[in-house]
Scaffold this motif. Structure first.
Motif, PDB file in Angstrom:
ATOM      1  N   ARG A  90       1.125  -0.943   0.015  1.00 38.18           N
ATOM      2  CA  ARG A  90      -0.065  -0.043  -0.584  1.00 38.18           C
ATOM      3  C   ARG A  90       0.997   1.218  -0.089  1.00 38.18           C
ATOM      4  NH1 ARG A  90      -3.822   1.561   4.631  1.00 38.18           N
ATOM      5  NH2 ARG A  90      -3.239  -0.048   5.831  1.00 38.18           N
ATOM      6  N   ALA A  92       1.388   5.816  -0.912  1.00 35.61           N
ATOM      7  CA  ALA A  92       1.082   6.985  -0.354  1.00 35.61           C
ATOM      8  C   ALA A  92       1.531   7.771  -1.795  1.00 35.61           C
ATOM      9  CB  ALA A  92       2.187   7.803   1.137  1.00 35.61           C
ATOM     10  N   GLU A  96       3.587  12.964  -1.470  1.00 29.97           N
ATOM     11  CA  GLU A  96       3.425  13.314  -0.184  1.00 29.97           C
ATOM     12  C   GLU A  96       4.927  13.038   1.246  1.00 29.97           C
ATOM     13  OE1 GLU A  96      -1.203  13.408   0.404  1.00 29.97           O
ATOM     14  OE2 GLU A  96      -0.115  11.971   2.016  1.00 29.97           O
ATOM     15  N   SER A 101       2.699  15.134   6.190  1.00 31.24           N
ATOM     16  CA  SER A 101       2.082  14.178   5.090  1.00 31.24           C
ATOM     17  C   SER A 101       1.798  13.280   5.580  1.00 31.24           C
ATOM     18  CB  SER A 101       2.932  13.603   3.638  1.00 31.24           C
ATOM     19  OG  SER A 101       2.455  14.476   2.976  1.00 31.24           O
ATOM     20  N   ARG A 104      -0.606  12.255   8.291  1.00 30.66           N
ATOM     21  CA  ARG A 104      -1.670  12.224   8.372  1.00 30.66           C
ATOM     22  C   ARG A 104      -2.081  11.077   8.040  1.00 30.66           C
ATOM     23  NH1 ARG A 104      -1.324  17.200   4.953  1.00 30.66           N
ATOM     24  NH2 ARG A 104      -0.521  15.536   3.266  1.00 30.66           N
ATOM     25  N   HIS A 105      -1.168  10.236   7.241  1.00 29.91           N
ATOM     26  CA  HIS A 105      -0.977   8.286   6.943  1.00 29.91           C
ATOM     27  C   HIS A 105      -1.284   8.020   8.116  1.00 29.91           C
ATOM     28  CE1 HIS A 105      -1.096   8.737   2.820  1.00 29.91           C
ATOM     29  NE2 HIS A 105       0.165   9.855   2.708  1.00 29.91           N
ATOM     30  N   CYS A 129       7.844   5.053   5.358  1.00 30.85           N
ATOM     31  CA  CYS A 129       6.662   4.481   6.264  1.00 30.85           C
ATOM     32  C   CYS A 129       5.515   3.357   5.998  1.00 30.85           C
ATOM     33  CB  CYS A 129       5.845   6.350   5.708  1.00 30.85           C
ATOM     34  SG  CYS A 129       6.063   8.125   6.266  1.00 30.85           S
ATOM     35  N   LEU A 131       2.805   1.678   6.283  1.00 29.98           N
ATOM     36  CA  LEU A 131       1.701   1.984   6.009  1.00 29.98           C
ATOM     37  C   LEU A 131       1.161   0.143   6.769  1.00 29.98           C
ATOM     38  CD1 LEU A 131      -0.105   4.291   3.386  1.00 29.98           C
ATOM     39  CD2 LEU A 131       1.718   4.710   5.818  1.00 29.98           C
TER      40      LEU A 131
END
Length: 338
Positions: A90, A92, A96, A101, A104-105, A129, A131
């Motif tokens: 997944r 972003a 970002e 950014s 926010r995720h 990051c 997710l």
């Protein structure tokens, strides 16, 4: 005997250089349609190389290369890079790449990042990051000025002259780097890792000075919210290092819930590397940060559950580096009493 009739010569028989005429095929099939153009993916976001664990159940390239096994990397830190030949589930959006950014995720996952709670002028970025694995690494270059970082390095080394560094013995023999385990007032928890047990000492006065200087930059202005322990490591030169590991000891509960670790680098610049756990046989698949004296770095979410990290040996002339990693003890030892 009947002779075969002569066949008329046609243009099909006239081949350059002679030879047998070509076979006459039936009607040709129409060519297959061209394949669809490859889907454009944002930097660091290739398809998954292995399944992402269920959260309910339980050579370096330039920035822009993918990280193995599903990491979504939002870069923006000038001192970071990532390498791999595989990657993610997944992603972003491509543009970002800053701390806002990433925040926010993370909030969409119900996680508040330290960089998101920091003052607006704080230059936090999140080079890693992931997710799907709820795993984040933050970097604040130059959180302390060069002069302040040098001042704190002298303060720590002077303070350690009185406390002395420890070099405990593990299953691999005596570790070369110096270490010290410190806890807040009233705590008696020892730190056990890699077959080694390090006894605690209470926070000295200068530790509170360091916390006061660094915690507001991490969005923690209230001393009540500050970490209650700190592991210090002293790397005398480039030969001192620490191999792949996760800070997943029961004290911090990092294998079972969100876990925060805040790191301050003082002294020499060193590489800090991360990669997915379980890929020990695959070299080159890692995310790398260059941590300069005065930099802050965080590991947040479930990163201790899914990733390992290290400080590799450094070639050439490498001077003294001290690293402080602040943690929150969530499961105190029975003998501690807290």
């Amino acid at each position: 005997q009947v002779a075969c009739p002569a066949r008329a010569v046609t243009h099909l028989d006239r081949r350059p250089g002679g030879g047998a005429p070509p076979r006459i095929r039936g009607p040709s099939r129409p060519p297959p349609p061209p394949p669809p153009p490859p889907q454009r993916r944002p930097p660091h976001c290739p398809p998954p190389s292995r399944p992402v664990p269920s959260e309910a159940a339980t050579g370096t390239a330039a920035v822009g290369a993918p990280l193995a096994g599903g990491a979504v990397l939002l870069s923006g830190s000038g001192g970071s890079s990532c390498s791999s030949n595989t990657a993610v589930s997944r992603s972003a959006p491509e543009d970002e790449v800053d701390g806002n950014s990433a925040t926010r995720h993370a909030r969409a996952l119900g996680l508040e990042l330290l960089g998101g709670a920091a003052p607006a002028n704080s230059a936090w970025t999140y080079p890693l990051c992931d997710l799907d694995r709820r795993s984040f690494v933050g970097h604040f270059p130059g959180a302390l000025s060069e002069s302040t970082a040098q001042q704190f390095l002298r303060m720590v080394m002077d303070g350690m002259d009185h406390l002395s560094w420890e070099k405990p013995t593990s299953g691999m023999g005596r570790i070369s780097r110096g270490t010290k385990w410190m806890v807040s007032q009233g705590c008696r928890c020892s730190y056990q890792y890699g077959g080694t047990t390090v006894l605690p000492v209470p926070f000295p006065v200068w530790m509170h000075d360091l916390l006061k200087a660094c915690m507001p930059a991490c969005g923690l202005p209230d001393p009540v919210s500050w970490p209650n322990s700190c592991n210090l490591n002293c790397y005398a030169d480039g030969s001192d290092a620490i191999d792949w590991h996760a800070d997943d000891e029961p004290l911090f509960q990092g294998r079972h819930q969100d876990c925060r670790i805040i790191s301050l680098s003082l002294g020499e610049t060193r590489n800090f590397e991360l990669r997915l756990a379980g890929l020990e046989g695959e070299e080159g698949e890692k995310c790398q940060l260059r941590l300069v004296g005065g930099d802050l770095c965080t590991m947040e979410g479930h990163i201790q559950r899914h990733y390992v990290h290290r400080v590799p040996k450094s070639v050439g002339k490498t001077r003294l580096r001290v690293n402080l990693t602040w943690r929150w003890i969530l499961a105190h030892e029975h003998r501690c009493g807290l």
